[in-house]
Design a protein around this motif. Structure first.
Motif, PDB file in Angstrom:
ATOM      1  N   GLN A 117       0.051   5.965  -6.188  1.00 23.30           N
ATOM      2  CA  GLN A 117      -0.249   4.627  -6.693  1.00 23.30           C
ATOM      3  C   GLN A 117      -1.748   4.557  -6.938  1.00 23.30           C
ATOM      4  O   GLN A 117      -2.529   5.238  -6.260  1.00 23.30           O
ATOM      5  CB  GLN A 117       0.162   3.559  -5.687  1.00 23.30           C
TER       6      GLN A 117
ATOM      7  N   CYS B 102      -5.324   2.028  -7.848  1.00 23.85           N
ATOM      8  CA  CYS B 102      -5.982   0.729  -7.767  1.00 23.85           C
ATOM      9  C   CYS B 102      -7.335   0.873  -8.460  1.00 23.85           C
ATOM     10  O   CYS B 102      -8.059   1.838  -8.199  1.00 23.85           O
ATOM     11  CB  CYS B 102      -6.163   0.306  -6.317  1.00 23.85           C
TER      12      CYS B 102
ATOM     13  N   THR C  59     -10.936  -1.081  -8.978  1.00 24.72           N
ATOM     14  CA  THR C  59     -11.726  -2.179  -8.414  1.00 24.72           C
ATOM     15  C   THR C  59     -13.113  -2.184  -9.044  1.00 24.72           C
ATOM     16  O   THR C  59     -13.583  -1.151  -9.525  1.00 24.72           O
ATOM     17  CB  THR C  59     -11.909  -2.006  -6.895  1.00 24.72           C
TER      18      THR C  59
ATOM     19  N   PRO D 176     -10.064  -1.065  -2.315  1.00 24.23           N
ATOM     20  CA  PRO D 176      -8.778  -1.231  -3.004  1.00 24.23           C
ATOM     21  C   PRO D 176      -7.847  -2.160  -2.225  1.00 24.23           C
ATOM     22  O   PRO D 176      -7.816  -2.117  -0.994  1.00 24.23           O
ATOM     23  CB  PRO D 176      -8.221   0.190  -3.048  1.00 24.23           C
ATOM     24  N   THR D 177      -7.116  -3.000  -2.958  1.00 27.21           N
ATOM     25  CA  THR D 177      -6.180  -3.914  -2.303  1.00 27.21           C
ATOM     26  C   THR D 177      -4.810  -3.931  -2.983  1.00 27.21           C
ATOM     27  O   THR D 177      -3.800  -3.900  -2.313  1.00 27.21           O
ATOM     28  CB  THR D 177      -6.728  -5.355  -2.272  1.00 27.21           C
ATOM     29  N   VAL D 178      -4.766  -4.006  -4.307  1.00 27.97           N
ATOM     30  CA  VAL D 178      -3.502  -4.110  -5.035  1.00 27.97           C
ATOM     31  C   VAL D 178      -3.210  -2.768  -5.698  1.00 27.97           C
ATOM     32  O   VAL D 178      -3.964  -2.315  -6.557  1.00 27.97           O
ATOM     33  CB  VAL D 178      -3.554  -5.232  -6.094  1.00 27.97           C
ATOM     34  N   TRP D 179      -2.111  -2.148  -5.292  1.00 27.05           N
ATOM     35  CA  TRP D 179      -1.744  -0.816  -5.780  1.00 27.05           C
ATOM     36  C   TRP D 179      -0.650  -0.924  -6.825  1.00 27.05           C
ATOM     37  O   TRP D 179       0.239  -1.762  -6.696  1.00 27.05           O
ATOM     38  CB  TRP D 179      -1.283   0.055  -4.623  1.00 27.05           C
ATOM     39  N   GLU D 180      -0.726  -0.075  -7.851  1.00 30.03           N
ATOM     40  CA  GLU D 180       0.272  -0.060  -8.920  1.00 30.03           C
ATOM     41  C   GLU D 180       0.652   1.374  -9.248  1.00 30.03           C
ATOM     42  O   GLU D 180      -0.131   2.302  -9.020  1.00 30.03           O
ATOM     43  CB  GLU D 180      -0.296  -0.716 -10.176  1.00 30.03           C
TER      44      GLU D 180
ATOM     45  N   TYR E 120      -4.824   5.766 -15.350  1.00 34.66           N
ATOM     46  CA  TYR E 120      -4.974   4.327 -15.537  1.00 34.66           C
ATOM     47  C   TYR E 120      -5.114   4.063 -17.026  1.00 34.66           C
ATOM     48  O   TYR E 120      -5.939   4.701 -17.693  1.00 34.66           O
ATOM     49  CB  TYR E 120      -6.204   3.820 -14.770  1.00 34.66           C
TER      50      TYR E 120
END
Length: 88
Positions: free
Chosen positions: A28, A30, A32, A38-42, A53
C-alpha cells in the motif's frame, strides 16, 4: 529530487524490496507533504507490470511530497520511505 508540473498525469513508479527481493503484492502507498507522517494508505496503481503512484492533478503545486510504502507480511509490516518529488 524529481520535479513535475502540476498538470502532469503520470505514473511515478515505486520499487519496493523486502530482504532484497522486489514485491508488488501486499503493498500500500501513502503520499504526504514532505515532513509529514503517513496516515491514509491506498492500493498502488498498476501499469505494465509496475506499481506506483498516479500523479493526476489532485495535489497542490509548489510543494514537495514524499512517497511511503507499507508491506503487509506476517508477522512484520515494514513501512518504507520511497523518496520524494516536487510538484510545481
Amino acid at each position: 529530487m524529481t520535479s513535475y508540473p502540476r498538470e502532469t498525469v503520470e505514473l511515478i513508479p515505486v520499487t519496493v524490496t523486502v530482504n532484497g527481493a522486489p514485491v508488488t503484492t501486499g503493498v500500500q502507498l501513502c503520499v504526504t507533504p514532505d515532513g509529514a507522517r503517513p496516515t491514509v494508505w491506498e492500493a498502488p496503481y498498476e501499469l505494465d507490470g509496475r506499481i506506483g503512484y498516479m500523479l493526476d492533478g489532485t495535489l497542490q503545486g509548489d510543494k514537495a511530497y514524499r512517497v511511503w510504502a507499507k508491506v503487509t507480511d506476517t508477522p512484520e509490516i515494514p513501512v518504507i520511505d520511497c523518496g520524494s518529488f516536487y510538484l510545481s
